[in-house]
Design an enzyme around this catalytic site. Structure first.
Site, PDB file in Angstrom:
ATOM      1  N   MET A 137     -11.364  -6.597   5.159  1.00 53.97           N
ATOM      2  CA  MET A 137     -10.628  -5.604   5.953  1.00 53.97           C
ATOM      3  C   MET A 137     -10.323  -6.213   7.315  1.00 53.97           C
ATOM      4  O   MET A 137     -11.226  -6.660   8.030  1.00 53.97           O
ATOM      5  CB  MET A 137     -11.462  -4.340   6.139  1.00 53.97           C
ATOM      6  N   MET A 142      -9.068   7.986   0.417  1.00 54.18           N
ATOM      7  CA  MET A 142      -9.931   8.287   1.580  1.00 54.18           C
ATOM      8  C   MET A 142     -10.452   9.711   1.470  1.00 54.18           C
ATOM      9  O   MET A 142      -9.692  10.632   1.152  1.00 54.18           O
ATOM     10  CB  MET A 142      -9.124   8.167   2.869  1.00 54.18           C
ATOM     11  N   HIS A 175      -1.183  -1.137  -4.177  1.00 53.79           N
ATOM     12  CA  HIS A 175      -2.485  -0.879  -3.557  1.00 53.79           C
ATOM     13  C   HIS A 175      -2.582   0.625  -3.278  1.00 53.79           C
ATOM     14  O   HIS A 175      -1.689   1.214  -2.673  1.00 53.79           O
ATOM     15  CB  HIS A 175      -2.589  -1.682  -2.260  1.00 53.79           C
ATOM     16  N   MET A 214     -12.231   4.315  -0.338  1.00 53.03           N
ATOM     17  CA  MET A 214     -12.885   4.536   0.954  1.00 53.03           C
ATOM     18  C   MET A 214     -13.549   5.905   0.895  1.00 53.03           C
ATOM     19  O   MET A 214     -13.148   6.860   1.560  1.00 53.03           O
ATOM     20  CB  MET A 214     -11.831   4.453   2.079  1.00 53.03           C
ATOM     21  N   HIS A 269      -8.395   1.100  -3.817  1.00 55.63           N
ATOM     22  CA  HIS A 269      -9.338   0.823  -2.724  1.00 55.63           C
ATOM     23  C   HIS A 269     -10.043   2.135  -2.384  1.00 55.63           C
ATOM     24  O   HIS A 269      -9.425   3.036  -1.816  1.00 55.63           O
ATOM     25  CB  HIS A 269      -8.523   0.274  -1.540  1.00 55.63           C
ATOM     26  N   ASP A 321      -4.803   3.574  -1.649  1.00 55.89           N
ATOM     27  CA  ASP A 321      -5.871   3.819  -0.671  1.00 55.89           C
ATOM     28  C   ASP A 321      -6.409   5.243  -0.795  1.00 55.89           C
ATOM     29  O   ASP A 321      -5.739   6.197  -0.413  1.00 55.89           O
ATOM     30  CB  ASP A 321      -5.322   3.629   0.745  1.00 55.89           C
ATOM     31  N   GLY A 376       1.128  -2.210   4.139  1.00 56.21           N
ATOM     32  CA  GLY A 376       1.652  -0.853   4.083  1.00 56.21           C
ATOM     33  C   GLY A 376       2.891  -0.713   4.919  1.00 56.21           C
ATOM     34  O   GLY A 376       4.022  -0.764   4.418  1.00 56.21           O
ATOM     35  N   SER A 377       2.688  -0.593   6.232  1.00 57.57           N
ATOM     36  CA  SER A 377       3.837  -0.355   7.114  1.00 57.57           C
ATOM     37  C   SER A 377       4.822  -1.522   7.127  1.00 57.57           C
ATOM     38  O   SER A 377       6.018  -1.310   7.322  1.00 57.57           O
ATOM     39  CB  SER A 377       3.350  -0.023   8.530  1.00 57.57           C
ATOM     40  N   SER A 429       0.848  -1.197   0.000  1.00 58.44           N
ATOM     41  CA  SER A 429       0.000   0.000   0.000  1.00 58.44           C
ATOM     42  C   SER A 429       0.879   1.241   0.000  1.00 58.44           C
ATOM     43  O   SER A 429       1.645   1.476   0.943  1.00 58.44           O
ATOM     44  CB  SER A 429      -0.886   0.018   1.249  1.00 58.44           C
ATOM     45  N   PHE A 479      -6.680   4.315   8.399  1.00 55.21           N
ATOM     46  CA  PHE A 479      -5.298   4.594   8.790  1.00 55.21           C
ATOM     47  C   PHE A 479      -4.429   3.365   8.558  1.00 55.21           C
ATOM     48  O   PHE A 479      -4.887   2.238   8.753  1.00 55.21           O
ATOM     49  CB  PHE A 479      -5.231   4.971  10.283  1.00 55.21           C
ATOM     50  N   GLY A 480      -3.175   3.623   8.189  1.00 50.77           N
ATOM     51  CA  GLY A 480      -2.194   2.546   8.133  1.00 50.77           C
ATOM     52  C   GLY A 480      -1.656   2.285   9.529  1.00 50.77           C
ATOM     53  O   GLY A 480      -1.920   3.039  10.469  1.00 50.77           O
ATOM     54  N   ASP A 494      -6.475  -6.854   4.016  1.00 53.30           N
ATOM     55  CA  ASP A 494      -5.878  -5.520   4.126  1.00 53.30           C
ATOM     56  C   ASP A 494      -5.985  -5.015   5.557  1.00 53.30           C
ATOM     57  O   ASP A 494      -7.094  -4.864   6.088  1.00 53.30           O
ATOM     58  CB  ASP A 494      -6.638  -4.584   3.159  1.00 53.30           C
ATOM     59  N   GLY A 495      -4.828  -4.734   6.151  1.00 53.29           N
ATOM     60  CA  GLY A 495      -4.789  -4.115   7.471  1.00 53.29           C
ATOM     61  C   GLY A 495      -3.990  -4.924   8.468  1.00 53.29           C
ATOM     62  O   GLY A 495      -4.373  -6.041   8.827  1.00 53.29           O
ATOM     63  N   GLY A 496      -2.851  -4.393   8.878  1.00 57.49           N
ATOM     64  CA  GLY A 496      -2.056  -5.059   9.907  1.00 57.49           C
ATOM     65  C   GLY A 496      -1.406  -6.348   9.460  1.00 57.49           C
ATOM     66  O   GLY A 496      -1.022  -7.169  10.291  1.00 57.49           O
TER      67      GLY A 496
HETATM   68  C1  DX5 Z   1      -6.419   1.118   5.774  1.00 55.84           C
HETATM   69  C2  DX5 Z   1      -5.948   0.884   4.351  1.00 55.84           C
HETATM   70  C3  DX5 Z   1      -4.815  -0.055   4.265  1.00 55.84           C
HETATM   71  C4  DX5 Z   1      -3.547   0.431   4.906  1.00 55.84           C
HETATM   72  C5  DX5 Z   1      -2.773  -0.776   5.333  1.00 55.84           C
HETATM   73  O1  DX5 Z   1      -7.519   1.942   5.737  1.00 55.84           O
HETATM   74  O2  DX5 Z   1      -7.006   0.363   3.581  1.00 55.84           O
HETATM   75  O3  DX5 Z   1      -4.558  -0.426   2.914  1.00 55.84           O
HETATM   76  O4  DX5 Z   1      -2.759   1.204   4.053  1.00 55.84           O
HETATM   77  O5  DX5 Z   1      -1.703  -0.374   6.094  1.00 55.84           O
HETATM   78  P1  DX5 Z   1      -0.997  -1.371   7.128  1.00 55.84           P
HETATM   79  O6  DX5 Z   1      -0.481  -2.520   6.321  1.00 55.84           O
HETATM   80  O7  DX5 Z   1       0.083  -0.535   7.709  1.00 55.84           O
HETATM   81  O8  DX5 Z   1      -2.034  -1.803   8.124  1.00 55.84           O
HETATM   82 ZN    ZN Z   2      -6.530  -0.482   1.553  1.00 50.06          ZN
END
Ligand code: DX5
Ligand code: ZN
Length: 232
Positions: free
Chosen positions: A151, A51, A47, A82, A80, A49, A211-212, A24, A157-158, A189-191
């Site tokens: 999700m 928002m 990916h 949002m 994605h 994101d 992402g992170s 991401s 948020f990442g 997606d997420g964590g």
């Molecule tokens: C959250 C996003 C994710 C985010 C993932 O709203 O949809 O794609 O960037 O980041 P990590 O991998 O750090 O949770």
């Molecule tokens: Zn995403």
């Protein structure tokens, strides 16, 4: 059942090596977006994101950043959305370079129409839902999509922690997709990190957003390698 091809992908099968990784770019350094995209060129997808500060509490970026990423990279642009009522912007995101567009069931009263519109634009259609939304909301469109995104954090948020009951949700959707013989990607997606990637794939995911865990302290290439290593 009984058809080997329909069995869930597990980390112990050769399929595990074909799991797609989708870094991401939300976690990348935007001032060096071109370099960051080059650093992930061995990934499968990028990916993206988007928002809007309405559907989710955060604002990230929109069309110009997608267009810049598209111009800088040949990777599949996995967008994605949002945003509230995404159908208003599907054509714009397609024109800006999206290869796939994923919409939230909570973001529109017309998710089926949104999926149809994405297909009509010639793009891959994805559907997703928040961790608190019953999975049943997916079923009416399950046969019509190219991707289902589970999700595993609340979007916005990442860098959040993976919600453990997401594994059960992934298993359920994997079963539903197999039951209808769908080859849709099952994305998570997420964590997602090197610590849990194997369990996420064992639950049935075919496609991991991170992402992170990718754009971490020691650079995206190292982050990607850690994820691939964890899946071996
Ligand atoms: C959250 C996003 C994710 C985010 C993932 O709203 O949809 O794609 O960037 O980041 P990590 O991998 O750090 O949770
Ligand atoms: Zn995403």
């Amino acid at each position: 059942m009984g058809n080997a091809k329909l069995l869930p992908v597990t980390a112990d099968t050769p399929e595990a090596r074909r799991v797609k990784l989708a870094p991401s770019i939300l976690a990348s350094d935007f001032a060096r977006l071109g370099d960051e995209l080059r650093a992930i060129e061995s990934a499968d997808w990028a990916h993206v994101d988007v928002m809007d500060g309405q559907f989710v509490p955060n604002i990230s970026f929109g069309l110009p950043i997608l267009a810049a990423a598209r111009a800088a990279s040949p990777l599949f642009m996995d967008v994605h959305l949002m945003i509230d009522r995404p159908e208003r912007y599907l054509r714009d995101f397609a024109d800006a370079g999206a290869d796939g567009l994923t919409v939230h069931v909570e973001s529109t009263a017309h998710v089926h129409r949104a999926v149809q519109q994405i297909r009509e634009l010639g793009k891959k259609a994805g559907v997703t839902l928040n961790p608190g939304t019953p999975l049943e909301a997916l079923r009416p469109v399950l046969a019509d999509v190219d991707l289902v995104l589970i999700m595993s954090v609340n979007p916005g948020f990442g860098g959040q922690k993976f919600i453990p009951n997401s594994l059960e949700r992934i298993r359920t959707v994997r079963r539903w997709l197999d039951e209808i013989g769908s080859a849709a990607e099952l994305q998570v997606d997420g964590g997602v990190s090197a610590t849990n990637a194997r369990a996420v794939v064992a639950a049935g995911a075919s496609n991991l957003v991170a992402g992170s865990a990718v754009f971490g302290r020691d650079g995206a290439q190292a982050g990607l390698e850690r994820l691939r290593e964890a899946l071996k």
